[in-house]
Scaffold this motif. Sequence first.
Motif: not given
Length: 72
Positions: A35-43, A50-60
Amino acid sequence: MGSLNAIRAALNILAQIRRFNDGAGEQLIMLRIGAHVGPCLAVTLNERLDYFGQSVNLASRLQGWRRRTRSI
Protein backbone atom coordinates in the motif's frame (compact mmCIF):
# COMPACT_ATOMS: atom_id res chain seq x y z
CA MET A 1 -9.31 8.80 5.45
CA GLY A 2 -9.54 6.50 2.42
CA SER A 3 -5.98 5.26 2.89
CA LEU A 4 -6.64 4.45 6.54
CA ASN A 5 -9.72 2.45 5.54
CA ALA A 6 -7.63 0.60 2.94
CA ILE A 7 -5.06 -0.39 5.58
CA ARG A 8 -7.81 -1.52 7.96
CA ALA A 9 -9.37 -3.60 5.18
CA ALA A 10 -5.99 -5.17 4.35
CA LEU A 11 -5.38 -6.10 7.99
CA ASN A 12 -8.89 -7.55 8.23
CA ILE A 13 -8.27 -9.66 5.11
CA LEU A 14 -4.99 -10.95 6.55
CA ALA A 15 -6.70 -11.84 9.85
CA GLN A 16 -9.44 -13.74 7.99
CA ILE A 17 -6.84 -15.68 5.98
CA ARG A 18 -4.92 -16.51 9.16
CA ARG A 19 -8.10 -17.88 10.78
CA PHE A 20 -8.87 -19.90 7.65
CA ASN A 21 -5.35 -21.36 7.54
CA ASP A 22 -5.41 -22.12 11.28
CA GLY A 23 -8.73 -23.95 10.85
CA ALA A 24 -7.30 -25.96 7.97
CA GLY A 25 -4.22 -26.91 9.99
CA GLU A 26 -1.89 -25.74 7.22
CA GLN A 27 -1.15 -22.67 5.14
CA LEU A 28 -3.45 -23.05 2.16
CA ILE A 29 -3.58 -19.34 1.31
CA MET A 30 -0.77 -16.77 1.40
CA LEU A 31 -1.33 -13.10 0.60
CA ARG A 32 1.04 -10.15 0.30
CA ILE A 33 -0.32 -6.60 0.26
CA GLY A 34 1.49 -3.42 -0.74
CA ALA A 35 0.00 0.00 0.00
CA HIS A 36 1.17 3.50 -0.83
CA VAL A 37 -0.60 6.86 -0.92
CA GLY A 38 -0.20 9.33 -3.75
CA PRO A 39 -1.58 10.55 -7.05
CA CYS A 40 -2.32 8.22 -9.94
CA LEU A 41 -4.10 8.11 -13.26
CA ALA A 42 -7.06 5.72 -13.52
CA VAL A 43 -8.25 4.69 -16.97
CA THR A 44 -10.63 2.13 -18.42
CA LEU A 45 -9.22 0.16 -21.36
CA ASN A 46 -11.06 -2.79 -22.91
CA GLU A 47 -13.65 -2.71 -20.09
CA ARG A 48 -10.87 -3.05 -17.48
CA LEU A 49 -9.95 -0.40 -14.90
CA ASP A 50 -6.20 0.16 -14.61
CA TYR A 51 -4.00 2.57 -12.66
CA PHE A 52 -0.79 4.29 -13.72
CA GLY A 53 1.75 6.53 -12.04
CA GLN A 54 4.72 6.66 -9.71
CA SER A 55 2.56 5.92 -6.64
CA VAL A 56 1.22 2.74 -8.24
CA ASN A 57 4.72 1.62 -9.24
CA LEU A 58 6.06 2.22 -5.72
CA ALA A 59 3.19 0.27 -4.12
CA SER A 60 3.93 -2.64 -6.45
CA ARG A 61 7.61 -2.58 -5.52
CA LEU A 62 6.81 -2.47 -1.79
CA GLN A 63 4.72 -5.60 -2.20
CA GLY A 64 7.59 -7.38 -3.97
CA TRP A 65 10.11 -6.48 -1.26
CA ARG A 66 8.44 -8.66 1.31
CA ARG A 67 10.26 -11.96 1.71
CA ARG A 68 8.39 -14.57 -0.29
CA THR A 69 8.97 -17.29 2.30
CA ARG A 70 7.45 -15.36 5.21
CA SER A 71 3.92 -16.43 6.09
CA ILE A 72 1.19 -14.10 7.36
